[in-house]
Design a protein around this motif. Structure first.
Motif, PDB file in Angstrom:
ATOM      1  N   LEU A   1      54.966  -0.360 -73.883  1.00  0.00           N
ATOM      2  CA  LEU A   1      53.861  -0.323 -74.844  1.00  0.00           C
ATOM      3  C   LEU A   1      53.902   0.949 -75.679  1.00  0.00           C
ATOM      4  N   ALA A   2      54.275   2.054 -75.027  1.00  0.00           N
ATOM      5  CA  ALA A   2      54.336   3.313 -75.760  1.00  0.00           C
ATOM      6  C   ALA A   2      55.319   3.210 -76.920  1.00  0.00           C
ATOM      7  N   ALA A   3      56.430   2.535 -76.689  1.00  0.00           N
ATOM      8  CA  ALA A   3      57.418   2.385 -77.758  1.00  0.00           C
ATOM      9  C   ALA A   3      56.856   1.539 -78.894  1.00  0.00           C
ATOM     10  N   TRP A   4      56.068   0.557 -78.537  1.00  0.00           N
ATOM     11  CA  TRP A   4      55.436  -0.271 -79.570  1.00  0.00           C
ATOM     12  C   TRP A   4      54.492   0.575 -80.424  1.00  0.00           C
ATOM     13  N   LEU A   5      53.670   1.371 -79.755  1.00  0.00           N
ATOM     14  CA  LEU A   5      52.685   2.157 -80.487  1.00  0.00           C
ATOM     15  C   LEU A   5      53.341   3.221 -81.355  1.00  0.00           C
ATOM     16  N   ARG A   6      54.520   3.662 -80.938  1.00  0.00           N
ATOM     17  CA  ARG A   6      55.240   4.647 -81.754  1.00  0.00           C
ATOM     18  C   ARG A   6      56.184   3.973 -82.732  1.00  0.00           C
ATOM     19  N   LEU A   7      56.038   2.662 -82.826  1.00  0.00           N
ATOM     20  CA  LEU A   7      56.751   1.865 -83.833  1.00  0.00           C
ATOM     21  C   LEU A   7      58.255   1.823 -83.581  1.00  0.00           C
ATOM     22  N   GLU A   8      58.662   2.081 -82.339  1.00  0.00           N
ATOM     23  CA  GLU A   8      60.087   2.006 -82.019  1.00  0.00           C
ATOM     24  C   GLU A   8      60.456   0.648 -81.442  1.00  0.00           C
ATOM     25  N   HIS A   9      59.477  -0.208 -81.257  1.00  0.00           N
ATOM     26  CA  HIS A   9      59.717  -1.600 -80.885  1.00  0.00           C
ATOM     27  C   HIS A   9      59.025  -2.475 -81.911  1.00  0.00           C
ATOM     28  N   GLY A  10      59.499  -3.701 -82.006  1.00  0.00           N
ATOM     29  CA  GLY A  10      58.862  -4.606 -82.940  1.00  0.00           C
ATOM     30  C   GLY A  10      59.014  -6.032 -82.460  1.00  0.00           C
ATOM     31  N   PRO A  11      58.479  -6.983 -83.212  1.00  0.00           N
ATOM     32  CA  PRO A  11      58.585  -8.392 -82.796  1.00  0.00           C
ATOM     33  C   PRO A  11      60.016  -8.888 -82.936  1.00  0.00           C
ATOM     34  N   ARG A  12      60.345  -9.870 -82.138  1.00  0.00           N
ATOM     35  CA  ARG A  12      61.666 -10.466 -82.231  1.00  0.00           C
ATOM     36  C   ARG A  12      61.590 -11.707 -83.124  1.00  0.00           C
ATOM     37  N   LEU A  13      62.409 -11.703 -84.149  1.00  0.00           N
ATOM     38  CA  LEU A  13      62.462 -12.844 -85.067  1.00  0.00           C
ATOM     39  C   LEU A  13      63.914 -13.090 -85.425  1.00  0.00           C
ATOM     40  N   GLY A  14      64.293 -14.347 -85.386  1.00  0.00           N
ATOM     41  CA  GLY A  14      65.663 -14.651 -85.789  1.00  0.00           C
ATOM     42  C   GLY A  14      66.703 -13.980 -84.930  1.00  0.00           C
ATOM     43  N   GLY A  15      66.393 -13.807 -83.653  1.00  0.00           N
ATOM     44  CA  GLY A  15      67.390 -13.278 -82.743  1.00  0.00           C
ATOM     45  C   GLY A  15      67.517 -11.770 -82.736  1.00  0.00           C
ATOM     46  N   ARG A  16      66.696 -11.061 -83.469  1.00  0.00           N
ATOM     47  CA  ARG A  16      66.777  -9.608 -83.404  1.00  0.00           C
ATOM     48  C   ARG A  16      65.384  -9.009 -83.404  1.00  0.00           C
ATOM     49  N   GLU A  17      65.343  -7.749 -83.005  1.00  0.00           N
ATOM     50  CA  GLU A  17      64.068  -7.061 -82.952  1.00  0.00           C
ATOM     51  C   GLU A  17      63.855  -6.339 -84.274  1.00  0.00           C
ATOM     52  N   TRP A  18      62.630  -6.429 -84.797  1.00  0.00           N
ATOM     53  CA  TRP A  18      62.300  -5.786 -86.074  1.00  0.00           C
ATOM     54  C   TRP A  18      61.388  -4.599 -85.803  1.00  0.00           C
ATOM     55  N   ALA A  19      62.003  -3.511 -85.392  1.00  0.00           N
ATOM     56  CA  ALA A  19      61.232  -2.299 -85.124  1.00  0.00           C
ATOM     57  C   ALA A  19      61.061  -1.534 -86.431  1.00  0.00           C
TER      58      ALA A  19
ATOM     59  N   TRP B   1      48.744  -0.774 -94.133  1.00  0.00           N
ATOM     60  CA  TRP B   1      49.570  -0.228 -93.060  1.00  0.00           C
ATOM     61  C   TRP B   1      50.487  -1.289 -92.477  1.00  0.00           C
ATOM     62  N   LEU B   2      49.970  -2.484 -92.259  1.00  0.00           N
ATOM     63  CA  LEU B   2      50.787  -3.574 -91.740  1.00  0.00           C
ATOM     64  C   LEU B   2      51.913  -3.918 -92.722  1.00  0.00           C
ATOM     65  N   CYS B   3      51.573  -3.932 -94.000  1.00  0.00           N
ATOM     66  CA  CYS B   3      52.625  -4.178 -95.006  1.00  0.00           C
ATOM     67  C   CYS B   3      53.681  -3.084 -94.948  1.00  0.00           C
ATOM     68  N   THR B   4      53.217  -1.867 -94.767  1.00  0.00           N
ATOM     69  CA  THR B   4      54.147  -0.737 -94.682  1.00  0.00           C
ATOM     70  C   THR B   4      55.069  -0.895 -93.488  1.00  0.00           C
ATOM     71  N   LEU B   5      54.502  -1.310 -92.366  1.00  0.00           N
ATOM     72  CA  LEU B   5      55.336  -1.504 -91.181  1.00  0.00           C
ATOM     73  C   LEU B   5      56.398  -2.561 -91.436  1.00  0.00           C
ATOM     74  N   GLY B   6      56.000  -3.616 -92.130  1.00  0.00           N
ATOM     75  CA  GLY B   6      56.976  -4.657 -92.450  1.00  0.00           C
ATOM     76  C   GLY B   6      58.095  -4.121 -93.326  1.00  0.00           C
ATOM     77  N   ALA B   7      57.732  -3.328 -94.305  1.00  0.00           N
ATOM     78  CA  ALA B   7      58.743  -2.748 -95.194  1.00  0.00           C
ATOM     79  C   ALA B   7      59.651  -1.801 -94.423  1.00  0.00           C
ATOM     80  N   LEU B   8      59.051  -1.042 -93.517  1.00  0.00           N
ATOM     81  CA  LEU B   8      59.869  -0.111 -92.717  1.00  0.00           C
ATOM     82  C   LEU B   8      60.836  -0.877 -91.827  1.00  0.00           C
ATOM     83  N   ALA B   9      60.364  -1.967 -91.252  1.00  0.00           N
ATOM     84  CA  ALA B   9      61.241  -2.757 -90.386  1.00  0.00           C
ATOM     85  C   ALA B   9      62.419  -3.292 -91.179  1.00  0.00           C
TER      86      ALA B   9
END
Lengths: 317, 748
Positions: free
Chosen positions: B456-474, A129-137
């Motif tokens: 947090l809700a956005a994170w759990l729904r995968l609409e937010h992500g970690p910031r790397l290299g100056g951008r967010e990877w949602a 799942w984590l790999c999938t999330l990375g691919a989706l990102a």
């Protein structure tokens, strides 16, 4: 009980009704808290203030406006709850996937087999799942980030950077709309591909009974990209069946919604809508099982077991 | 300019000027304009000749003009300063436009040196949207002056109503335009503010437009075209506004037909569709409305009857299939507005659908020509483009025929128009569907349980992500097709319908406290307050006024106002006076509260019902002897305690309808005087208990008033509605179930 290995995946997974039924029940149950909270709020908002049935056919403009603040609060609370439930759904998905995979390779339909499988592979599927999330990102960035904007809008369409959002430099609305539709379409196709690769990764991990999740995930990408027809055709076929079911359900639901809207149906219409939704989610769970069953055969044929004692030797000949 | 065009222009300029309107000293400018446009260079060269007579008792020493395009010349104009340097959300960087006066001749003498830029509103010396020309001799009452102006302009990119986009030209307020002289007050000639529109006198226009040949047959303008000449790679089109036929006739009030602006448009890509509005067809279809209006006004069918109107619809090619919808909506306005406020007098009207990327020209009115705005995908019950089309067509009446000062009292046209638009919309189209976009495609469905995740809700729904290299990877980006797959809207979403009259109320209540309605357009605290007060609040107040005085009186009041001030420039007090006179109603208290205060009101009803216990105990009899009384249960009675409260400044006579369980109904009224005395009312306080039980108590059962800030506390019903909550909760549950199935697929 061993199942004949030539059984069509659709028929095979149909016979695992206990599993897809359980999955559907879990999803239906997970959806209940949100509905119950909304029901409570709405009952409270309606109180004694509205005539029986006044808001049944249509949630009036005035009602929505007068209750906008408490509704917004509810939506905010529900967002958090919904997100937690979404996470729970994903975790449950991992569990049910383990059950499907184990039933497929053990050629057994028993609930015990499925439950054991769900538990056995849960940790590894969490990592998938984590790999999938990375691919989706990565995919989201490609299609909605810099590459699309620069490559398609800037270099391809020749739009100035200041116009990448509005796309007003086009002469025709068709160009802008077409691009947006293409972007959205490509995006969901890509998501479908990523999810399919995840399925194959889970199957490879189970087939090889290995903890090398990242290796198998990358191997799944290789498998899908090097044998696209073999790997994607069955998945697409099941996807097509699922889409047809969704279309049928949609047509039925729209009819009922329409009848409710003009007061040609009452509570019985609501019950029918609920039944359509429950039936659809159950059938979609069935389709998911069929996809695993079909893809499992592909993996059996195309993927070499690891050079160690074959985990499924008692079941697969 | 080549010889043919020059000759054509000279002929136009030399043509005789129509007779002046005589009776009430209304100022009337008649323009002759010749213009040549080079779209590739975004340049415009124009010459105008204008003859104007001083109708006032004042001696006039100067003539004031608008030069609206200079609002787009640079970022220090009043317009761009007030709008924060943006027009419709776009920061201007390279799309400037301007208007330069190159020659002025007054009475034949050169007066360019007498031109002076003015900033009467804010003193902004950088703002060049108003200039005056000093006269050598004062102009006395009844005297005329002829002014010739040559000008050059750079056509702005269409960002605020006017300009160019590719080959599309929309020329609004494009020429030096005379202000309005008001006796005793001088020139009413305001700068072009971010929230204001236009104000000019009624007259006529004779305009010759010179464009590249590719525009032939694709030019629309106010009035009517009288011919195109194609020669040497150019096309010259001449327009008369009003048309030649209209200029030689009168309208149903017996007045000459005039108008106060000239706008034109051209685009080689226009798809041109021609239709005819036939009054009789619509009158037949809405016979009841015609009869009711006739009865209310005491008018026979002849006086009510409107004229047939030629309708030209100019559409972007990708919207060609929506031409009929534009026409039908235009007819809706021509019919209902004409029926209620007086017939549309012109023989022609042009409807313009701006092309892609020129939407800033859309949704705007000009005499006998207006712009709408639509989109590629739209379904009929969305009422788009119908709503904007009815609104902009409706402006032909409010602003076009009754020419209020849009700078100082925009509400007299915007609010009146919004009111009428939605009355016409509900009659013609009923409720409108609320659409939700799936990407660029709208669908007739609404996510009942939709929530937007944050934190947090956005994170759990995968609409937010970690910031790397100056951008967010949602992992997920919201997109239409993805939403479609996740939620299956056709299976899980509900259908809602909107009443356009309610949306007026919603709009007004979105900001009821910032300003009063009757405020100069540029003096509202912000653009939102301008929109709320000028449009929605005014419409809501008018609808409530109708409820207050009754439909018949309301129609009479509005009709008197609209007929009296046709081709004139009324101000708010003119409306107040005319309305009360026509309606035979003394409602100045309401008009002041509605338009000159920030008054609101919330009426509320609460009901409790108690069973009165049967008599038990010793009661004195008629002879004074005390004896034991024990009533039987079947003699039990009920007391309903009804409390109506008023919170806010408005006090309008309020009806209360009570329905009892024996089927009987009664209507009581809480009068205005009683409301002013105290803030609550107990209509049943003096009533003895009875065997009847109250079934419902409803305030304003006929929905006469629309300004209550909270309708949800206006009724009480003995039995609760339990079905509606169930019905909509099912949609929430269904939506989440399918969505959770999708998320389950992400996990496995």
């Amino acid at each position: 009980m061993a199942e004949h290995s030539d059984a069509h995946p659709l028929r095979w997974s149909w016979r695992a009704a206990h599993w897809w039924g359980l999955a559907a029940l879990a999803q239906v149950s997970l959806g209940l808290p949100m509905a119950l909270v909304f029901h409570g709020w709405m009952n409270s908002a309606i109180g004694n203030r509205y005539e029986q049935g006044d808001l049944f056919a249509n949630l009036s403009t005035a009602f929505r406006f007068d209750h906008r603040e408490s509704w917004a609060q509810l939506a905010s609370q529900n967002a958090a709850t919904g997100a937690v439930l979404a996470l729970a759904a994903m975790l449950l998905g991992m569990f049910f996937a383990g059950g499907w995979v184990t039933m497929a390779y053990q050629r057994q339909h028993t609930m015990r087999t499925a439950l054991q499988g769900g538990g056995r592979f849960f940790g590894r599927y969490l990592r998938v799942w984590l790999c999938t999330l990375g691919a989706l990102a990565l995919w989201s960035w490609l299609v909605y980030g810099g590459p699309w904007r620069l490559g398609v809008l800037g270099l391809g369409a020749g739009l100035p950077e200041s116009d990448w959002d509005r796309m007003e430099s086009f002469r025709s609305e068709w160009s802008a709309v077409g691009l947006r539709l293409a972007q959205g379409g490509i995006y969901v196709l890509g998501i479908a591909l990523v999810l399919t690769v995840g399925d194959y990764a889970r199957l490879r991990i189970a087939w090889r009974d290995t903890g090398g999740v990242v290796r198998e995930y990358l191997g799944a990408w290789w498998l899908v990209l090097s044998r696209p027809w073999t790997t994607l055709a069955p998945v697409a076929l099941v996807g097509g069946i699922e889409a047809a079911l969704v279309v049928l359900a949609g047509l039925g639901a729209r009819q009922i919604e329409g009848a409710l809207g003009v007061r040609q149906a009452g509570l019985e219409g609501v019950l029918v809508l609920a039944a359509i939704s429950i039936t659809l989610v159950a059938l979609r769970c069935w389709c998911r099982g069929a996809r695993y069953a079909w893809a499992a055969r592909v993996v059996e044929r195309e993927v070499e077991p690891l050079p160690k004692p074959f985990a499924w030797r008692e079941h697969v000949h | 300019m080549n010889l043919a065009v020059l000759l054509l222009a000279l002929v136009a300029l030399a043509a005789p000027i129509p007779a002046q309107v005589s009776a009430d000293a209304v100022s009337r400018p008649d323009y002759r304009i010749a213009v040549r446009v080079e779209p590739e260079q975004r340049s415009l060269d124009g010459k105008l000749s204008l003859t104007w007579t001083n109708p006032s008792k004042d001696d006039i020493y100067d003539l004031w003009f608008h030069a609206y395009w200079n609002a787009f010349a640079h970022n220090r104009s009043t317009h761009l300063t007030e709008s924060g340097g943006e027009l419709r959300g776009v920061k201007l960087a390279d799309e400037w436009g301007w208007l330069q006066v190159r020659g002025v001749r007054v009475g034949g003498g050169d007066s360019l040196a007498k031109l002076e830029w003015m900033a009467p509103d804010d003193g902004n010396k950088d703002d060049k949207t108003v200039f005056r020309i000093k006269l050598t001799e004062p102009l006395k009452r009844g005297e005329s002056v002829t002014v010739e102006i040559d000008w050059t302009a750079r056509i702005p990119r269409v960002r605020r109503r006017t300009g160019q986009k590719d080959d599309f030209l929309f020329m609004a307020h494009w020429f030096p335009k005379l202000g309005v002289y008001e006796t005793g007050n001088g020139w009413n000639c305001h700068q072009f503010h971010a929230t204001t529109e236009f104000f000019a006198d009624y007259g006529s226009y004779d305009v010759t437009i010179d464009l590249p040949e590719r525009y032939a047959g694709r030019i629309g303008a106010s009035g009517r075209g009288i011919g195109e000449v194609v020669a040497n790679g150019r096309v010259q089109a001449r327009f008369l506004a009003p048309s030649a036929a209209d200029q030689t006739s009168t309208d149903f009030t017996g007045r000459p037909i005039v108008l106060h602006d000239f706008t034109w448009t051209a685009d080689p890509r226009f798809v041109k569709q021609e239709y005819t509005f036939v009054w009789k067809e619509w009158a037949q279809r809405y016979r009841d409305e015609v009869m009711a209006t006739g009865l209310a006004l005491g008018y026979g069918e002849e006086r009510l009857a409107g004229r047939d109107v030629a309708v030209t619809v100019l559409l972007a090619p990708e919207h060609a299939s929506q031409g009929w919808r534009h026409f039908d909506a235009t007819c809706t306005a021509l019919f209902f507005y004409g029926l209620w406020w007086g017939s549309y007098p012109y023989e022609h009207i042009t409807v313009v659908d701006p092309p892609w990327g020129a939407g800033a020209a859309g949704g705007m009115e000009y005499p006998t020509l207006f712009t709408c705005g639509t989109r590629l995908f739209t379904f009929p019950t969305m009422r788009s483009p119908e709503s904007v089309t009815v609104h902009e067509a409706g402006h032909q009446f409010w602003y076009g025929l009754v020419g209020n000062n849009e700078f100082e009292a925009a509400w007299l046209d915007e609010g009146f128009n919004t009111y009428t638009q939605n009355e016409a919309m509900i009659r013609r189209y009923g409720l409108s569907a609320i659409a939700t976009d799936i990407g660029p495609v709208p669908i007739d469905a609404v996510p009942v349980g939709r929530t937007d995740a944050e934190g947090l809700a956005a994170w759990l729904r995968l609409e937010h992500g970690p910031r790397l290299g100056g951008r967010e990877w949602a992992p997920l980006t919201r997109s239409g097709p993805l939403d479609f797959w996740q939620e299956l809207p056709l299976v899980t979403w509900g259908r809602w319908r909107d009443d356009p009259r309610s949306t007026d109320r919603n709009g007004y209540l979105s900001d009821p406290d910032s300003d009063v309605v009757d405020t100069h357009g540029w003096r509202y605290v912000d653009a939102q307050s301008f929109r709320v007060n000028s449009y929605r609040r005014t419409a809501t107040m008018l609808r409530t006024l109708c409820g207050l005085v009754g439909r018949e009186r309301f129609l009479n009041g509005m009709r008197l106002y609209s007929e009296r001030y046709r081709y004139r420039h009324p101000y708010p007090d003119d409306f107040f006076q005319a309305f009360q006179e026509g309606a035979s109603a003394n409602v100045r208290w309401f008009l002041d509260a509605a338009f000159r205060s920030r008054a609101t009101v919330d009426w509320r009803i609460d009901v409790t019902e108690q069973k009165v216990a049967p008599k038990l105990g010793y009661f004195p009899g008629a002879d004074g002897t005390w004896s034991m009384v024990k009533e039987q249960p079947q003699d039990a009675q009920y007391r309903a305690d009804v409390v109506v409260r008023r919170d806010g400044e408005f006090a309008l006579p309020l009806e209360l309808e009570l329905v009892w369980d024996d089927g009987s109904k009664e209507r009581l009224t809480w009068t205005r005087e009683e409301q002013l005395r105290q803030a609550w009312w107990k209509p049943l306080a003096d009533r003895a208990p009875s065997t009847r039980k109250l079934t419902s108590a409803v305030l304003d059962p006929s929905q006469r008033y629309w300004l209550d800030t909270d309708f949800s506390n206006n009724a009480w019903h003995a039995s609760r509605d339990t079905r509606s909550a169930l019905r909509w909760s099912e949609r929430v549950w269904s939506q989440f179930t399918q969505s959770l199935h999708w998320f389950g697929g992400l996990g496995g």
